[in-house]
Design a protein around this motif. Structure first.
Motif, short mmCIF file in Angstrom:
data_model
loop_
_atom_site.label_atom_id
_atom_site.label_comp_id
_atom_site.label_asym_id
_atom_site.label_seq_id
_atom_site.Cartn_x
_atom_site.Cartn_y
_atom_site.Cartn_z
N SER A 127 -88.45 -23.71 -52.16
CA SER A 127 -87.79 -22.42 -52.27
C SER A 127 -88.81 -21.36 -52.65
O SER A 127 -89.92 -21.68 -53.09
N VAL A 128 -88.44 -20.09 -52.46
CA VAL A 128 -89.31 -18.95 -52.74
C VAL A 128 -88.57 -17.98 -53.64
O VAL A 128 -87.38 -17.72 -53.42
N ASP A 129 -89.26 -17.43 -54.64
CA ASP A 129 -88.57 -16.45 -55.49
C ASP A 129 -88.40 -15.14 -54.75
O ASP A 129 -88.99 -14.91 -53.68
N GLU A 130 -87.56 -14.24 -55.29
CA GLU A 130 -87.19 -13.03 -54.55
C GLU A 130 -88.33 -12.04 -54.39
O GLU A 130 -88.28 -11.16 -53.53
N VAL A 185 -83.80 -21.16 -57.11
CA VAL A 185 -84.03 -19.97 -57.93
C VAL A 185 -82.70 -19.25 -58.16
O VAL A 185 -81.94 -19.01 -57.22
N SER A 186 -82.41 -18.91 -59.41
CA SER A 186 -81.15 -18.23 -59.74
C SER A 186 -81.10 -16.85 -59.10
O SER A 186 -82.14 -16.25 -58.80
N PRO A 187 -79.90 -16.31 -58.86
CA PRO A 187 -79.77 -15.00 -58.22
C PRO A 187 -80.47 -13.87 -58.97
O PRO A 187 -80.91 -12.90 -58.36
N ASP A 188 -80.59 -14.00 -60.29
CA ASP A 188 -81.28 -12.96 -61.07
C ASP A 188 -82.80 -13.15 -61.07
O ASP A 188 -83.53 -12.34 -61.64
N ASN A 189 -83.27 -14.22 -60.44
CA ASN A 189 -84.70 -14.54 -60.29
C ASN A 189 -85.37 -14.86 -61.62
O ASN A 189 -86.60 -14.90 -61.71
N ASN A 190 -84.59 -15.16 -62.64
CA ASN A 190 -85.15 -15.42 -63.97
C ASN A 190 -85.19 -16.90 -64.33
O ASN A 190 -85.78 -17.26 -65.36
N TYR A 191 -84.59 -17.74 -63.49
CA TYR A 191 -84.53 -19.16 -63.82
C TYR A 191 -84.69 -20.01 -62.56
O TYR A 191 -84.31 -19.59 -61.46
N LEU A 192 -85.24 -21.20 -62.75
CA LEU A 192 -85.31 -22.19 -61.70
C LEU A 192 -84.43 -23.36 -62.12
O LEU A 192 -84.64 -23.95 -63.19
N PHE A 193 -83.44 -23.69 -61.28
CA PHE A 193 -82.57 -24.83 -61.56
C PHE A 193 -83.02 -26.02 -60.74
O PHE A 193 -83.22 -25.92 -59.52
N VAL A 194 -83.17 -27.16 -61.42
CA VAL A 194 -83.73 -28.36 -60.82
C VAL A 194 -82.74 -29.51 -60.96
O VAL A 194 -82.45 -29.95 -62.08
N ALA A 195 -82.22 -29.97 -59.83
CA ALA A 195 -81.31 -31.11 -59.83
C ALA A 195 -82.13 -32.39 -59.73
O ALA A 195 -82.91 -32.56 -58.80
N ASN A 206 -86.98 -21.25 -67.47
CA ASN A 206 -87.22 -19.81 -67.42
C ASN A 206 -88.40 -19.49 -66.52
O ASN A 206 -89.44 -20.16 -66.56
N PHE A 207 -88.24 -18.46 -65.69
CA PHE A 207 -89.30 -18.05 -64.76
C PHE A 207 -89.65 -16.59 -64.97
O PHE A 207 -88.78 -15.72 -64.98
N ASP A 208 -90.95 -16.32 -65.15
CA ASP A 208 -91.48 -14.97 -65.31
C ASP A 208 -92.17 -14.58 -64.01
O ASP A 208 -93.29 -15.01 -63.74
N SER A 209 -91.49 -13.76 -63.20
CA SER A 209 -92.04 -13.40 -61.90
C SER A 209 -93.23 -12.46 -62.01
O SER A 209 -94.07 -12.39 -61.11
N ASN A 210 -93.33 -11.71 -63.11
CA ASN A 210 -94.46 -10.80 -63.28
C ASN A 210 -95.78 -11.54 -63.42
O ASN A 210 -96.82 -11.09 -62.96
#
Length: 384
Positions: A127-130, A185-195, A206-210
């Motif tokens: 997957s790719v973040d927004e 990647v969550s819709p708010d782009n702040n988290y990665l959910f891993v099944a 938690n994901f920090d896109s900056n």
């Protein structure tokens, strides 16, 4: 005077005609999409295949292929659609990789850029973040996930974070070790959910896109029923609900979602009543209008099940199921207009196209299929 008026009228008619033709051209282009198909190679396919799908009538035309790509079983596109990323689903962790390609929307050409180690055997999800700056890959065999920064040309840098899960669960044949199956990647782009199918857990990181930084410790953990085998997760377009399909017990879990937390609100079976055959839940997607959820079963069933979604609560109500028209539906996609569902049946080597009733959610085979060896993953983007 009469001549002048006639001349002016003829000019106005010509202008209106041109405007109508332009409008029709815009409508036509907005209904045309590129369809990317990831496959398992070695038995007839040889990489990633590209088609042009027309949502006006459900027709498909072949465009080309990126050949010589080993087992590109799962795909993801950058937000601007200029790059494609693929797992190379090789079991040997020393050989398993993630590949990057540039994509020319005018010519339809896919050009290989580079590949990086996936840091685990059997990568099965990507997957790719927004922002398009980070690519996330999950390794089924390795029980691990990795984060790859994206370079200026769209190629991948070496992974800057690798997380290896630990643990097991009750199904000793399938859950003796971790098996990461989804990195969403969550819709708010702040988290990665891993099944993780092997540990019966869904982890939230938690994901920090900056800074393209993924936390190495989860901020949330959801425990499924023992032996459920969480496989894929997806979100409702409103960002408030999420849905999980469990592979090993065939159940579906609905969640409320808020700021990195998944709160379960419903668990239902995706199987027929009194079913006693083999169980293998596969994939799930919400329709673009957010009204329906579709979930596939493999093994003895080979069905796609339709659920209506309560827009106030997010809860599901089963509407019915249909055959996928093949064997082992590994992945499917809903075209962006919401008119069609395309299902990739890996073991029967076909992609089946269904009409989707947007009022009832009901699926009906169109009679159209794409013949292709071992199709696995389907992704669509607009041509224009």
């Amino acid at each position: 005077m009469i001549i002048r008026i006639s001349f002016i009228i003829s000019i106005l008619i010509a202008i209106m005609g041109c405007a109508q033709q332009e409008k029709q051209g815009q409508q036509q282009s907005s209904e045309e999409f590129y369809l990317f198909v990831g496959t398992y190679t070695g038995e007839g396919s040889d990489g990633i295949y590209l088609y042009r799908f027309n949502a006006a009538d459900g027709s498909v035309d072949s465009v080309g292929a990126a050949l010589g790509v080993e087992d590109p079983s799962y795909l993801a596109l950058s937000p601007d659609h200029s790059n494609l990323y693929a797992v190379n689903s090789i079991g040997d962790s020393s050989k398993a990789t993630i590949s990057s390609f540039s994509f020319d929307k005018v010519s339809g050409d896919l050009t290989f850029l580079n590949k990086q180690s996936s840091h685990g055997g059997g990568p099965c999800y990507i997957s790719v973040d927004e922002t398009g700056q980070a690519v996330f890959a999950g390794n089924y065999g390795g029980g691990s996930l990795a984060v790859f920064p994206v370079q200026d040309d769209g190629s991948l840098a070496e992974a800057n974070t690798v997380i290896k899960h630990e643990g097991s669960s009750v199904n000793k044949a399938r859950q003796s070790s971790p098996h990461v199956h989804c990195t969403y990647v969550s819709p708010d782009n702040n988290y990665l959910f891993v099944a993780d199918l092997g540990t019966d857990k869904v982890y939230g990181y938690n994901f920090d896109s900056n800074n393209i930084a993924l936390a190495t410790e989860p901020t949330s953990v959801f425990d499924t029923e023992p032996g459920a085998g969480p496989r894929h997760i997806t979100f409702h377009p409103n960002g408030e609900y999420a849905y999980l399909v469990n592979e090993l017990n065939g159940s579906v879990v609905a969640f409320n979602y808020s700021d990195g937390e998944l709160s379960p609100l419903q668990t239902i079976s995706n199987l027929p009543e009194n079913y006693e055959g083999r169980i293998s839940g596969a994939d799930l997607h919400v329709s673009p209008d957010g009204e329906f959820l579709y979930v596939t079963n493999r093994e003895d069933l080979n069905t796609i099940v339709t659920y209506s979604i309560d827009q106030q609560s997010g809860e599901l109500t089963r509407q019915g199921s249909v055959s996928t028209g093949g064997v082992h539906p590994r992945n499917f996609t809903i075209d962006p207009t919401g008119q069609y569902v395309l299902v990739a049946n890996r073991h029967s080597n076909n992609i089946v196209i269904f009409d989707r009733n947007q009022d009832t959610g009901e699926l009906t085979p169109t009679g159209r299929e794409i013949a292709l060896s071992q199709p696995v993953c389907l992704k669509m983007i607009p041509v224009d």
